[in-house]
Design an enzyme around this catalytic site. Structure first.
Site: not given
Ligand code: GCO
Length: 457
Positions: A167, A363
């Site tokens: 990200e 994710e």
């Molecule tokens: C993101 C990060 C994670 C976060 C999850 C919840 O995508 O922001 O990769 O570390 O903890 O997404 O916000």
């Protein structure tokens, strides 16, 4: 085929990140990251929480991996902490840091779980912020590539699934905010939007140099991916005009046109560059070629999408705000838009013209107001609802022939949720922080059943 079923070789996993779970921030040679500094700065993180202990995963990894094996996953996505490996950012390698990840991966493989390693998940060495402002400096890209070489040359015999960076927009646009309060480390307020975009460009360049470093250092074949959380544009109505509007809107949005576009197409989105004008980043000769490296897959972190409808305005589309009562989970930005998984995959295949590129959802998950009941259970039916709908959207993409290859649920256990600290719980395991007990929620058992039946249950 059972309804909502997945291919036999589908990758089922869970995801975590080093600073959010490891703790042990000063052990075995690790030096501070920008997140140690940020979270120790008063007022930056809710309740003054830090990742000093987190889930104590550094010492409890064997217990956690046993729970992963019981869950039934065969794949685990985690991140490697740069400050454990090259504690001062550049220079000598800390072999004790490497040894932790060797222990971790050996334990995974003893349980038949394949490691998928993210090489950077925001916890960059504080020493480089002090030295030259981290990603504000072009030098950071090469420092990152050198760190990657150090990791892959030592762990490449155990790990063959690599993800370069997690990200980019979060630690650039949210970590270096122009004239507003940054919500991510290092929390540096910069004066101009151009500085933000130049920072972002250095990180995108680092991804490209990192791809080359992985392939040069890996002792054998391996897969290389970027993990991005682009803003998915979802047609409010699935008709050709609204789909076309969503596809046009996709490229013009900040984190899309400036990150996934140069990585997958070799050029910044022209609509974005026009919108940025003089604030567009300075791009040196060779940068775009370095950025546009072949990828074996793309990782998508999918939490929300923006609805789009066709419009007779000049741009031909309208990106819609959510009505005040729109359902969301326990984060202000976590509106429930299950179609965002399906449309994210279509944007890769169609809007970006990459139908060939395997996609992993690296994710997807949600925070919920989990309650530990007196009988020791957590009935997180809201999280099951959220995950069930998103997995059905994923299965739709596969049933229509799109190359979705896997799903990593965010996240394995409640952990340090950045500026929200421990107040927000994303895990399918409840972390009781005072005792560090791990308590599987009902969603853990639900996900285990999905994996066992290889379908959405
Ligand atoms: C993101 C990060 C994670 C976060 C999850 C919840 O995508 O922001 O990769 O570390 O903890 O997404 O916000």
């Amino acid at each position: 085929m059972a309804s909502y079923s997945f291919p036999d070789d589908f990758t089922w996993g869970v995801a975590t990140a080093s600073y959010q779970i490891e703790g042990a921030v000063a052990e075995d040679g690790r030096k501070p990251s920008v997140w140690d500094t940020f979270s120790e700065t008063s007022g930056r993180v809710l309740n003054g929480d830090t990742g000093e202990s987190a889930c104590e995963h550094y010492h409890r990894y064997k217990e956690d991996i046993a729970l992963m094996a019981q869950l039934g996953i065969k794949h685990y996505r985690f991140s490697i902490a740069w400050p454990r490996i090259v504690p001062t950012g550049i220079g000598p390698v800390n072999e004790a840091g490497i040894d932790f990840y060797k222990r971790l991966v050996d334990c995974l493989q003893e349980h038949g779980i394949t490691p998928h390693a993210t090489l950077f998940h925001w916890d960059s060495p504080q020493a480089l912020e002090d030295r030259y402002g981290s990603w504000r400096s072009r030098e950071m890209a090469q420092a990152y590539a050198d760190y990657v070489s150090a990791v892959v040359s030592r762990l490449g015999d155990r790990i063959t699934h690599w993800m370069t960076i997690n990200e980019i927009s979060c630690f650039t646009h949210m970590g270096y905010a122009a004239n507003q309060i940054p919500v991510h480390a290092p929390g540096t307020t910069v004066k101009t939007l151009k500085e933000v975009w130049q920072t972002s460009h250095h990180a995108v360049l680092a991804h490209g140099l990192g791809c080359q470093a992985i392939r040069a250092a890996s002792p054998g074949p391996c897969s290389v991916a970027l993990v991005d959380n682009f803003t998915t544009t979802v047609p409010l109505i699935e008709s050709s005009e609204h789909i076309a509007a969503a596809q046009k809107a996709f490229g013009s949005l900040m984190s899309n046109g400036g990150i996934i576009f140069p990585v997958l197409t070799g050029a910044y989105n022209p609509d974005l560059l026009e919108k940025l004008g003089a604030d567009a980043p300075d791009i040196q000769d060779g940068d775009l070629e370095n950025i546009h490296q072949p990828l074996d897959a793309i990782g998508l972190n999918i939490y929300f999408g923006s609805y789009v409808q066709a419009s007779d305005n000049q741009q031909g589309y309208e990106v819609l705000d959510f009505p005040v009562g729109y359902p969301r989970m326990h984060m202000p930005w976590l509106h429930i838009v299950p179609e965002s998984i399906y449309w994210s995959i279509r944007h890769i295949s169609e809007t970006l013209g990459r139908p060939d590129l395997p996609v992993f959802i690296t994710e997807n998950g949600c925070a919920a107001q989990d309650e530990l009941r007196p009988d020791g259970t957590v009935i997180d039916s809201d999280r099951i609802m959220y995950l069930r709908q998103h997995l059905k959207s994923a299965q739709r993409a596969i049933s229509e022939g799109y190359p979705l290859k896997g799903y990593f649920l965010w996240t394995f256990m409640d952990n340090f949720e950045w500026a929200w600290g421990y107040d927000r719980r994303f895990g399918i395991i409840y972390t009781d922080y005072p005792t560090q007990a791990r308590i599987p929620k009902v969603s853990y058992h639900w996900y285990s059943e999905c994996i066992r039946q290889n379908r959405v249950v």
